[in-house]
Design an enzyme around this catalytic site. Structure first.
Site, PDB file in Angstrom:
ATOM      1  N   SER A 262     -15.021  -5.341  11.186  1.00 61.22           N
ATOM      2  CA  SER A 262     -14.431  -5.205  12.668  1.00 61.22           C
ATOM      3  C   SER A 262     -15.816  -5.112  13.493  1.00 61.22           C
ATOM      4  O   SER A 262     -16.961  -5.350  12.940  1.00 61.22           O
ATOM      5  CB  SER A 262     -13.828  -3.903  12.537  1.00 61.22           C
ATOM      6  OG  SER A 262     -14.908  -2.725  12.285  1.00 61.22           O
ATOM      7  N   LYS A 263     -15.638  -5.197  14.742  1.00 61.73           N
ATOM      8  CA  LYS A 263     -16.708  -5.225  15.714  1.00 61.73           C
ATOM      9  C   LYS A 263     -17.415  -3.832  15.421  1.00 61.73           C
ATOM     10  O   LYS A 263     -18.714  -3.839  15.552  1.00 61.73           O
ATOM     11  CB  LYS A 263     -15.980  -4.912  17.055  1.00 61.73           C
ATOM     12  CG  LYS A 263     -17.038  -4.703  18.227  1.00 61.73           C
ATOM     13  CD  LYS A 263     -16.472  -4.670  19.552  1.00 61.73           C
ATOM     14  CE  LYS A 263     -17.428  -4.812  20.648  1.00 61.73           C
ATOM     15  NZ  LYS A 263     -17.916  -3.478  20.512  1.00 61.73           N
ATOM     16  N   ARG A 264     -16.739  -2.663  15.236  1.00 61.87           N
ATOM     17  CA  ARG A 264     -17.278  -1.383  15.039  1.00 61.87           C
ATOM     18  C   ARG A 264     -18.465  -1.663  13.743  1.00 61.87           C
ATOM     19  O   ARG A 264     -19.395  -1.348  13.794  1.00 61.87           O
ATOM     20  CB  ARG A 264     -16.279  -0.369  14.509  1.00 61.87           C
ATOM     21  CG  ARG A 264     -16.997   0.932  14.457  1.00 61.87           C
ATOM     22  CD  ARG A 264     -15.909   2.083  14.274  1.00 61.87           C
ATOM     23  NE  ARG A 264     -15.026   2.241  15.103  1.00 61.87           N
ATOM     24  CZ  ARG A 264     -13.767   2.675  15.149  1.00 61.87           C
ATOM     25  NH1 ARG A 264     -13.472   3.349  13.735  1.00 61.87           N
ATOM     26  NH2 ARG A 264     -13.049   2.836  16.230  1.00 61.87           N
ATOM     27  N   ASP A 267     -21.321  -3.176  15.464  1.00 67.66           N
ATOM     28  CA  ASP A 267     -22.251  -2.336  16.171  1.00 67.66           C
ATOM     29  C   ASP A 267     -23.070  -1.453  15.316  1.00 67.66           C
ATOM     30  O   ASP A 267     -24.215  -1.055  15.593  1.00 67.66           O
ATOM     31  CB  ASP A 267     -21.005  -1.681  17.106  1.00 67.66           C
ATOM     32  CG  ASP A 267     -20.486  -2.422  18.151  1.00 67.66           C
ATOM     33  OD1 ASP A 267     -21.164  -3.665  18.431  1.00 67.66           O
ATOM     34  OD2 ASP A 267     -19.555  -2.052  18.858  1.00 67.66           O
ATOM     35  N   SER A 281     -21.397  -6.852  24.095  1.00 69.53           N
ATOM     36  CA  SER A 281     -21.118  -7.199  22.684  1.00 69.53           C
ATOM     37  C   SER A 281     -21.956  -8.659  22.685  1.00 69.53           C
ATOM     38  O   SER A 281     -21.464  -9.659  23.213  1.00 69.53           O
ATOM     39  CB  SER A 281     -19.807  -7.458  21.879  1.00 69.53           C
ATOM     40  OG  SER A 281     -19.418  -6.060  21.827  1.00 69.53           O
TER      41      SER A 281
END
Length: 505
Positions: A262-264, A267, A281
């Protein structure tokens, strides 16, 4: 294959394209090109509530950056357009009417509040509410209501949806190129919504109709769509159409190997999950990755060529790719591995190309000098430092000393290398360097080493401190390559500067 191969990548424009979506597009592209077929981009934008301005162009730009141009799609109209589902909504009513007339679908008037109430009642009993054969006749729909009341409610403008009538007590035998044969009990399936009263189809109906009308032969999509396969096959059967061949790709997993990437995760761990930057992002392009590296890395996430080969050009991937060698299990995303690929492709790049990219990055840093604008000089610098680089953005840190004299010196190196007699030795070296006419790296090295032998000076007593005066540290490219690059005058200037800096009063 006698029939022309036609595959489609069908993302929704609800935000940036995830790297998993890029992998799906890549596998579709490779399969199409391997078999002389067509790669189609279809924008599935029927959910207008989730539509995000700019997302469609982002998808197109991402595919183009990766070197995966589509053959048909928005802006490349073919015989099967339009390629945005929002521009095709006039087509779907005909097909939902066909299902209703054949008894394969029905109207449902249940409101969201009513359905929520049913769900909560089931939850209190430890059950899950499913709208299907066991309760459909007790709910608010055309199966449980008189025909006249149904017509009256529709004429009055009451909101409704059209649901698929899932058969009872049947065993569905499904085929997937990657996963083999799958058997499903229809009693476990719900009656999915196919059409909404606003005149827009849901994903399921639009997807099937469009794939049929666009003559899609193979549906290659992510594993997350596997639960929809049963409904989709039933829809093909209900229409009396031949279904395409299905292939559901494995998930791309977190670097830990558990759960979908995921994007999380990006990050948290400091790596991109989008091909291009989106809002706050950063994407792979702006992070300094080459598209060849991203494509090569993604191709081997869930697919194995059957050999130990790891480096593939796009053409080689096209020649080698097959769905039969795609794995069933998820593929772990490795941020270090994609860096390894990028480093490889950086080493393979022509120095002139890298020099231009380096020049652009220096300009972005606000640096401007004769050396920075000298392409030949930049090519030389790049050739000397790129072996230790992973990204073009590494070049400045690796080669700052080519552009300006040290503004400080490594204290530990100074303590170790700078002796009482060092200034006198360096002054003698300066005098000799000043006499060298051919200031090429090879000649400087030969001349200095001869001089050191004649003066009976150990290499280890002079060359390390020479590096310290030129670079400011005990790092960098071959010292004589550096001297040749910066020139005789700058070499002498830097040595004098060091002498002045450390000269004992």
């Amino acid at each position: 294959m006698s029939q022309e191969i036609r595959v489609r990548f069908a993302p929704s424009p609800t935000g940036p394209l995830h790297i998993g979506g890029v992998r799906t597009a890549l596998f579709n592209y490779l399969f199409a090109k391997k078999n002389g077929g067509q790669f189609i981009l279809r924008i599935e934008d029927t959910d207008r509530n989730r539509f995000v301005e700019g997302a469609e162009q982002y998808i197109i730009d991402s595919l183009n950056w990766c070197g995966l141009p589509f053959d048909e799609g928005p802006g490349k109209e073919g015989a099967f357009g339009p390629y945005r589902q929002s521009e095709r909504k006039h087509l779907y009513q005909k097909y939902v009417d066909q299902l209703l007339q054949s008894g394969k679908a029905y109207y449902a008037f249940d409101t969201n509040d009513q359905l929520d109430l049913h769900r909560k009642e089931h939850e209190t009993k430890g059950k899950t509410f499913i709208y299907n054969w066991h309760n459909r006749l007790k709910l608010d729909n055309s199966l449980s209501l008189p025909i006249g009341e149904v017509k009256e409610r529709m004429a009055a403008g009451e909101e409704y949806v059209v649901r698929f009538l899932t058969p009872v007590d049947q065993k569905l035998l499904l085929k997937d190129t990657i996963r083999g044969d799958i058997e499903i009990d229809t009693n476990t399936l719900d009656d999915k919504v196919l059409f909404k009263s606003d005149g827009m189809p849901t994903y399921h109906l639009a997807n099937i109709v469009d794939d049929h009308l666009m003559q899609i032969t193979h549906v290659i999509r992510g594993e997350e769509w596997l639960p929809s396969l049963a409904l989709h096959q039933q829809l093909y059967d209900a229409f009396g159409w031949s279904a395409p061949q299905f292939a559901h790709l494995p998930l791309i997993l977190k670097p830990t190997g558990t759960g979908k990437l995921s994007k999380r995760d990006g990050d948290k761990m400091g790596f991109p999950v989008f091909p291009l930057s989106w809002k706050d992002s950063i994407g792979y392009r702006d992070a300094g990755y080459f598209p060849e590296a991203v494509v090569n890395f993604l191709a081997l996430l869930g697919w194995n060529p059957g050999t130990e080969q790891e480096i593939f050009s796009l053409d080689q991937l096209v020649q080698t790719f097959s769905l039969e060698r795609v794995h069933k299990s998820g593929a772990r995303f490795d941020p270090d591995k994609i860096k390894w690929y990028n480093q490889h492709y950086l080493q393979e790049k022509d120095n002139a190309v890298l020099a231009e990219q380096f020049k652009a990055s220096l300009a972005d840093m606000g640096l401007d000098s004769l050396e920075i604008n000298d392409t030949e000089f930049l090519k030389k610098v790049v050739s000397l430092i790129k072996e230790r680089a992973t990204f073009v953005s590494d070049f400045w840190e690796l080669g700052e000393y080519f552009f300006r004299a040290p503004h400080s010196y490594n204290e530990a190196a100074v303590k170790k290398q700078w002796k009482t007699e060092t200034p006198e030795l360096l002054n003698r070296l300066v005098s000799f360097i000043g006499s060298i006419l051919d200031f090429s790296s090879e000649n400087i090295e030969a001349q200095v080493k001869t001089w050191l032998s004649q003066e009976n000076l150990p290499f280890g007593k002079v060359l390390p401190v020479l590096r310290l005066t030129i670079v400011g540290d005990m790092k960098g490219a071959h010292i004589f390559d550096i001297l040749a690059a910066i020139g005789k005058e700058e070499t002498i200037r830097r040595i004098h500067k060091a002498i002045d800096t450390f000269q004992t009063p």
